[in-house]
Design an enzyme around this catalytic site. Structure first.
Site, PDB file in Angstrom:
ATOM      1  N   ARG A  78       0.978  -1.234   0.044  1.00 24.91           N
ATOM      2  CA  ARG A  78      -0.119  -0.030   0.149  1.00 24.91           C
ATOM      3  C   ARG A  78       0.816   1.205   0.224  1.00 24.91           C
ATOM      4  O   ARG A  78       1.670   1.464   0.677  1.00 24.91           O
ATOM      5  CB  ARG A  78      -1.013   0.122   1.306  1.00 24.91           C
ATOM      6  CG  ARG A  78      -1.908  -1.214   1.106  1.00 24.91           C
ATOM      7  CD  ARG A  78      -2.885  -1.159   2.488  1.00 24.91           C
ATOM      8  NE  ARG A  78      -3.627  -2.543   2.325  1.00 24.91           N
ATOM      9  CZ  ARG A  78      -4.477  -2.919   3.073  1.00 24.91           C
ATOM     10  NH1 ARG A  78      -4.755  -2.060   4.275  1.00 24.91           N
ATOM     11  NH2 ARG A  78      -4.903  -4.117   3.060  1.00 24.91           N
ATOM     12  N   ARG A 333     -13.806  -6.311   5.728  1.00 27.36           N
ATOM     13  CA  ARG A 333     -14.073  -5.996   7.146  1.00 27.36           C
ATOM     14  C   ARG A 333     -15.494  -5.619   7.416  1.00 27.36           C
ATOM     15  O   ARG A 333     -16.366  -5.194   6.596  1.00 27.36           O
ATOM     16  CB  ARG A 333     -13.327  -4.748   7.537  1.00 27.36           C
ATOM     17  CG  ARG A 333     -11.874  -4.889   7.533  1.00 27.36           C
ATOM     18  CD  ARG A 333     -11.122  -3.445   8.146  1.00 27.36           C
ATOM     19  NE  ARG A 333      -9.629  -3.697   7.990  1.00 27.36           N
ATOM     20  CZ  ARG A 333      -8.967  -3.114   8.812  1.00 27.36           C
ATOM     21  NH1 ARG A 333      -9.354  -2.176   9.765  1.00 27.36           N
ATOM     22  NH2 ARG A 333      -7.581  -3.351   8.654  1.00 27.36           N
ATOM     23  N   THR A 397      -1.230 -11.006  13.926  1.00 32.97           N
ATOM     24  CA  THR A 397      -2.191 -10.203  12.842  1.00 32.97           C
ATOM     25  C   THR A 397      -2.006 -10.307  11.506  1.00 32.97           C
ATOM     26  O   THR A 397      -0.843 -10.545  10.872  1.00 32.97           O
ATOM     27  CB  THR A 397      -2.010  -8.544  13.128  1.00 32.97           C
ATOM     28  OG1 THR A 397      -2.418  -8.458  14.613  1.00 32.97           O
ATOM     29  CG2 THR A 397      -2.804  -7.805  12.330  1.00 32.97           C
ATOM     30  N   GLU A 416     -10.632 -11.127  13.952  1.00 30.53           N
ATOM     31  CA  GLU A 416      -9.386 -10.253  14.273  1.00 30.53           C
ATOM     32  C   GLU A 416     -10.140  -8.961  14.804  1.00 30.53           C
ATOM     33  O   GLU A 416     -11.389  -8.785  14.449  1.00 30.53           O
ATOM     34  CB  GLU A 416      -8.666  -9.966  13.081  1.00 30.53           C
ATOM     35  CG  GLU A 416      -7.750 -11.141  12.411  1.00 30.53           C
ATOM     36  CD  GLU A 416      -6.855 -10.480  11.414  1.00 30.53           C
ATOM     37  OE1 GLU A 416      -5.742 -10.257  11.888  1.00 30.53           O
ATOM     38  OE2 GLU A 416      -7.268 -10.253  10.330  1.00 30.53           O
ATOM     39  N   SER A 418      -9.407  -6.364  14.435  1.00 30.50           N
ATOM     40  CA  SER A 418      -9.504  -5.228  13.160  1.00 30.50           C
ATOM     41  C   SER A 418     -10.789  -5.317  12.264  1.00 30.50           C
ATOM     42  O   SER A 418     -10.609  -5.019  11.169  1.00 30.50           O
ATOM     43  CB  SER A 418      -8.253  -5.364  12.482  1.00 30.50           C
ATOM     44  OG  SER A 418      -8.199  -6.646  11.937  1.00 30.50           O
ATOM     45  N   LYS A 429     -11.087 -12.905   5.079  1.00 25.41           N
ATOM     46  CA  LYS A 429     -12.313 -12.366   5.912  1.00 25.41           C
ATOM     47  C   LYS A 429     -13.368 -11.875   4.957  1.00 25.41           C
ATOM     48  O   LYS A 429     -13.138 -11.397   3.882  1.00 25.41           O
ATOM     49  CB  LYS A 429     -11.917 -11.177   6.875  1.00 25.41           C
ATOM     50  CG  LYS A 429     -11.127 -10.100   6.365  1.00 25.41           C
ATOM     51  CD  LYS A 429     -10.468  -9.308   7.510  1.00 25.41           C
ATOM     52  CE  LYS A 429      -9.970  -7.973   7.130  1.00 25.41           C
ATOM     53  NZ  LYS A 429      -8.909  -7.839   6.665  1.00 25.41           N
TER      54      LYS A 429
HETATM   55  C1  G16 Z   1      -5.359  -6.244   7.002  1.00 27.53           C
HETATM   56  C2  G16 Z   1      -5.289  -7.865   7.100  1.00 27.53           C
HETATM   57  C3  G16 Z   1      -5.950  -8.243   8.469  1.00 27.53           C
HETATM   58  C4  G16 Z   1      -5.200  -7.639   9.397  1.00 27.53           C
HETATM   59  C5  G16 Z   1      -5.025  -5.958   9.323  1.00 27.53           C
HETATM   60  C6  G16 Z   1      -4.254  -5.181  10.336  1.00 27.53           C
HETATM   61  O1  G16 Z   1      -6.605  -6.042   6.967  1.00 27.53           O
HETATM   62  O2  G16 Z   1      -5.972  -8.241   5.950  1.00 27.53           O
HETATM   63  O3  G16 Z   1      -5.656  -9.548   8.694  1.00 27.53           O
HETATM   64  O4  G16 Z   1      -5.928  -7.882  10.667  1.00 27.53           O
HETATM   65  O5  G16 Z   1      -4.300  -5.881   8.048  1.00 27.53           O
HETATM   66  O6  G16 Z   1      -4.082  -4.130   9.979  1.00 27.53           O
HETATM   67  P1  G16 Z   1      -2.879  -3.511  10.818  1.00 27.53           P
HETATM   68  O7  G16 Z   1      -1.576  -3.999  10.497  1.00 27.53           O
HETATM   69  O8  G16 Z   1      -3.065  -1.857  10.281  1.00 27.53           O
HETATM   70  O9  G16 Z   1      -3.241  -3.518  12.296  1.00 27.53           O
HETATM   71  P2  G16 Z   1      -7.206  -5.016   5.713  1.00 27.53           P
HETATM   72  O10 G16 Z   1      -8.585  -5.123   5.805  1.00 27.53           O
HETATM   73  O11 G16 Z   1      -6.551  -3.515   5.609  1.00 27.53           O
HETATM   74  O12 G16 Z   1      -6.888  -5.833   4.308  1.00 27.53           O
END
Ligand code: G16
Length: 593
Positions: A78, A333, A397, A416, A418, A429
């Site tokens: 990202r 999410r 995580t 999770e 998050s 997820k």
């Molecule tokens: C991503 C991962 C998740 C994880 C999250 C943690 O979420 O797919 O499994 O829990 O990052 O984020 P951070 O490292 O910022 O705490 P997503 O929904 O952004 O793809």
């Protein structure tokens, strides 16, 4: 994003500008296109086809060099959208590193390329397709519109593809001044790439010398949502869902992300809900309507208010809905609210686990075989696992760590803190899965708040919340974690707390993941605080502080407590021990969820 439907259209659906840019580069000028690919290529000094290419002359081999900063984070790479769009060869290089690290020339032949539709997706789609084709992908599949991450995972699994490349930065804001990202999932499991693969891509990015680009390629349009809906039909009892929906005021906030259209398809077209009453912000927009597509109390404020809550989850007005669900940019999410109550993701997981027998996916496959949560997620689900007599795994995580467990223990439910909930029906997820699961476990006339109270009275309550410190200086944040490491090395016997760094050994393949955050435990007061650096940001560092206190026999006051308020004293102790004031220069979080 493409709206094409034809099978094997010549050129990618976004290909006109791309083709024109390549024709320009190859000395066959057409009308000057205003494409980012063209900008990237023309800004590259000395970047011109070496000639030769592959045997039939259809692949251009172009010189390039390494670009720093391409190590994927928790879920893909990202960056600011401008970095992808405006840094010379950035997207081209990452696409090539992906192809090399993934060993595409050795058998990755059928790949889905899709995304949540955020800004820069069209340009990136053209670049990805041409580089993947240039490196040997034989069948490029594209979606007819913005696609959720769970739908992409379902499509890879059900169509037995070799993988998917997803253009998403998930819950991060979009737009030219927001974030863009690329992640990739393996096939045929549809799981997010594991560390060895993401590291292989990163090291490929550092040694890159050439780009292999096929300016003309073919794509086939498939509908991942169709696969996804078919998958969910295996997980849930449609008649049960129709009844549950008919008796409740349900509101879905897709935050202008990719989940809107498939939410409509599921809830309205399939299950009979009224569109006007049920769907909010369900039209995908490249900039998410200027909003932050992160489903929490800070950003899904309209949904929270419809449930009668303010940004801290406190009751402020009479609720207008019985059940609400907000979804993030790529639909993986979820945030669940009920009339007058916010459900923490940790409690959501625990409640669904305790009522899993009401969900077809678990019931018809002999009941839950295991549960799993990420380390910073509250331990509420562990108590359910103990009662059910099934193992509960604690992973680092990142959803990718659940993949092996999902293969080994079926059916499995995991989640999770998050705002992630899911099961082994796919390998991502799944926000809408969580909503349908909640609809399945509520008894007739039962409110979400009743369910929570019953759960806490029977299992005890894990008061839980998270503080985020955003935009921190990376060097200072690293010093904070070095300080925590010293504390964990130096701790004295007899102290009222213990602190340790979390390391995970995967029980299936024995791989070890180290440095996954620090856990501070106060055993006498059943308290825990976790410190972790976010892995999904695009600039600077975000420090997360997770707070938890277990109350085995909650009083009425404990039942009504708002965690972010009653856990303040734990937060103060944890921040003092870690010395936030010195290292970060603040003890005031930017976001509390
Ligand atoms: C991503 C991962 C998740 C994880 C999250 C943690 O979420 O797919 O499994 O829990 O990052 O984020 P951070 O490292 O910022 O705490 P997503 O929904 O952004 O793809």
């Amino acid at each position: 994003m493409s709206m094409g439907t034809a099978s094997f259209a010549v050129m990618a659906p976004v290909g006109d500008a791309w083709l024109a840019s390549w024709q320009l580069l190859r000395g066959r000028p057409k009308a000057a296109p205003n494409s980012c690919c063209l900008r990237q290529l023309h800004r590259s000094p000395g970047l011109a086809a070496r000639g030769g290419g592959d045997a039939d002359g259809s692949i251009d081999v172009l010189p390039t060099g390494a670009i720093e900063g391409m190590r994927p984070g928790t879920s893909g790479l990202r960056k600011k959208t401008r970095v992808w769009a405006e840094t010379d060869r950035f997207t081209l290089n990452f696409a090539q590193a992906l192809a090399v690290g993934w060993s595409i020339p050795c058998g990755v032949e059928r790949v889905l390329v899709c995304g949540d539709g955020r800004e820069y997706s069209e340009e990136a789609l053209g670049i990805l397709c041409s580089v993947l084709a240039g490196n040997g992908v034989k069948e490029l599949l594209v979606a007819p519109g913005p696609t959720t991450t769970p739908a992409a995972s379902a499509a890879v699994r059900r169509l037995r593809l070799d993988g998917a490349v997803l253009m998403t930065a998930s819950h991060n804001p979009g737009g030219i001044d927001g974030d863009f990202g690329i992640k990739f999932n393996t096939g045929p499991d549809g799981a997010p790439a594991r560390e060895p693969l993401t590291e292989a891509v990163y090291s490929a990015s550092l040694g890159l010398q050439e780009l292999r680009v096929k300016p003309t390629y073919q794509t086939r349009t498939i509908d991942p949502d169709e696969q996804y809906v078919a998958q969910l039909k295996q997980c849930f009892d449609w008649a049960q869902l129709r009844r549950a929906l008919a008796g409740r005021r349900v509101l879905v906030d897709a935050m202008h992300g990719a989940a809107g259209p498939v939410a409509k398809r599921l809830l309205c077209d399939e299950l009979g809900a009224n569109e006007g009453d049920t769907l909010y912000r369900c039209q995908p927009r490249p900039d998410f309507g200027g909003a932050h597509p992160d489903p929490n109390l800070k950003w899904a404020t309209d949904l929270a208010l419809a449930a009668g809550l303010d940004g801290r989850g406190q009751y402020v007005q009479s609720p207008k809905i019985d059940l609400g669900c907000a979804l993030d940019g790529d639909g993986d999410r979820n945030m669940i609210v009920g009339a007058g109550c916010f459900v923490t993701p940790s409690d959501s997981l625990a409640v669904l686990a305790s009522r899993a027998h009401k969900i077809k996916w678990f019931r018809e496959r002999g009941g839950l075989k295991a549960l799993a949560r990420s380390m910073p997620t509250s331990q509420a689900v562990d108590r359910v696992a103990a009662k059910l007599g099934v193992p509960c795994f604690e992973t680092p995580t990142g959803w990718k760590y659940f993949g092996n467990l999902m293969d080994a223990y079926q059916p499995l439910l995991c989640g999770e803190e998050s705002f992630g909930t899911g099961a082994d029906h796919i390998r991502e997820k799944d926000g809408l899965f969580a909503l349908l699961a909640w609809l399945s476990v509520l008894d007739d006339g039962e409110q979400v708040s009743d369910v929570l109270k019953k759960h806490w009275l029977s299992f005890g309550r894990d008061l839980y919340c998270r503080f985020d410190f955003e935009g921190c200086d990376s060097v200072k944040a690293d010093r904070l974690f070095a300080h925590l490491r010293l504390l964990s090395d130096d701790q004295q016997q007899g102290e009222s707390y213990s602190i340790s760094e979390f390391e995970y050994r995967d029980p299936v393949d024995n791989s070890v993941s180290s440095q996954q955050g620090f856990v501070l435990t106060y055993p006498k007061s059943n308290e825990r605080a976790v410190f972790r650096l976010s892995g999904t940001g695009s600039a600077g560092a975000t420090v997360r502080l997770y707070l938890e206190r277990y109350i085995p026999e909650p009083s009425p006051a404990d039942i009504d407590a708002v965690p972010s308020i009653v856990l303040t004293d734990l937060a103060v102790r944890a921040m003092q021990l870690a010395d936030f004031a010195t290292f970060l220069g603040t003890t005031v979080p930017d976001v509390v969820t």
